[in-house]
Write an enzyme that holds these catalytic residues in place. Structure first.
Site, mmCIF file in Angstrom:
data_model
loop_
_atom_site.group_PDB
_atom_site.id
_atom_site.type_symbol
_atom_site.label_atom_id
_atom_site.label_comp_id
_atom_site.label_asym_id
_atom_site.label_seq_id
_atom_site.Cartn_x
_atom_site.Cartn_y
_atom_site.Cartn_z
ATOM 1 N N CYS A 275 15.551 -37.728 -0.315
ATOM 2 C CA CYS A 275 15.913 -36.697 -1.371
ATOM 3 C C CYS A 275 17.321 -37.230 -1.840
ATOM 4 O O CYS A 275 17.455 -37.892 -2.901
ATOM 5 C CB CYS A 275 15.968 -35.457 -0.878
ATOM 6 S SG CYS A 275 14.338 -34.891 -0.359
ATOM 7 N N ARG A 276 18.521 -37.105 -0.899
ATOM 8 C CA ARG A 276 20.023 -37.122 -1.593
ATOM 9 C C ARG A 276 20.310 -38.480 -1.634
ATOM 10 O O ARG A 276 20.725 -38.858 -3.045
ATOM 11 C CB ARG A 276 20.814 -36.103 -0.871
ATOM 12 C CG ARG A 276 20.468 -34.611 -0.736
ATOM 13 C CD ARG A 276 21.315 -34.007 0.394
ATOM 14 N NE ARG A 276 20.658 -34.262 1.571
ATOM 15 C CZ ARG A 276 20.994 -34.106 2.778
ATOM 16 N NH1 ARG A 276 22.187 -33.195 3.157
ATOM 17 N NH2 ARG A 276 20.471 -34.503 3.968
HETATM 18 P P1 4NP Z 1 17.436 -36.013 2.639
HETATM 19 O O1 4NP Z 1 16.642 -34.652 2.682
HETATM 20 O O2 4NP Z 1 18.156 -36.062 4.061
HETATM 21 O O3 4NP Z 1 18.078 -35.802 1.485
HETATM 22 O O4 4NP Z 1 16.363 -37.058 2.303
HETATM 23 C C1 4NP Z 1 15.513 -34.469 3.938
HETATM 24 C C2 4NP Z 1 14.374 -35.135 3.913
HETATM 25 C C3 4NP Z 1 13.434 -34.762 4.822
HETATM 26 C C4 4NP Z 1 14.049 -34.072 6.140
HETATM 27 C C5 4NP Z 1 15.307 -33.373 5.959
HETATM 28 C C6 4NP Z 1 15.965 -33.654 5.008
HETATM 29 N N1 4NP Z 1 13.166 -33.854 7.138
HETATM 30 O O5 4NP Z 1 13.240 -33.042 7.865
HETATM 31 O O6 4NP Z 1 11.809 -34.641 7.167
#
Ligand code: 4NP
Length: 154
Positions: free
Chosen positions: A12-13
């Protein structure tokens, strides 16, 4: 100059930050001089494309993230990158625990360095669509600050 963005899942981020920075570097004529990548502290999504909601929101603003694949950050990244930017304080803590002594890479909290008003990019994974817009807003603004710094460094 090599920059690595890091979040938890790398779906995501940090993929958003990778796509936005690459776009802004192209516009600034710095694409040949700065390499950009992203990684997650966790390994659950390794090999996967960014989250479909992340891809859709980014594409609506002109960023195509479809070629990206998630990877997990490694201790060796502290030797391979010049600047490692964490999306939130938890990511920063995990990175500090992984950081080898005397490592080359400078490690910082992305928004604390380039925004000022807000210091974390909130995790949008379990929320609604507006969370993905907020991620884009924060990242677009902070990337402008980052490109300004890179202009003086490369
Ligand atoms: P990211 O978001 O750290 O911005 O990629 C997430 C994506 C997946 C998960 C948590 C945050 N997860 O728990 O699977």
């Amino acid at each position: 100059m090599r920059v690595l963005f890091v979040c938890l899942g790398n779906i995501c981020r940090s993929p958003t930050a990778e796509g936005v920075l690459r776009h802004q570097l192209q516009a600034a004529g710095l694409a040949e001089r700065v390499e950009v990548a992203s990684a997650g502290t966790g390994d659950w999504h390794v090999g996967k494309q960014p989250d479909s909601r992340t891809r859709r929101a980014a594409l609506l603003r002109g960023y195509d993230l479809s070629a990206q694949r998630a990877q997990q950050v490694r201790a060796a990244d502290f030797a391979d990158y010049d600047l490692i930017l964490a999306m939130d304080k938890s990511n920063l803590g995990d990175l500090k625990a992984l950081q080898p002594a005397g490592a080359k890479a400078e490690l910082d909290l992305f928004l604390r360095r380039y925004d000022g008003a807000v210091d974390e990019v909130p995790d949008p994974y379990y929320g609604g669509e507006q969370g993905f817009e907020r991620v884009l807003d924060l990242i677009e603004a902070a990337c402008q600050g980052l490109v300004g710094e890179l202009k003086g460094r490369v």
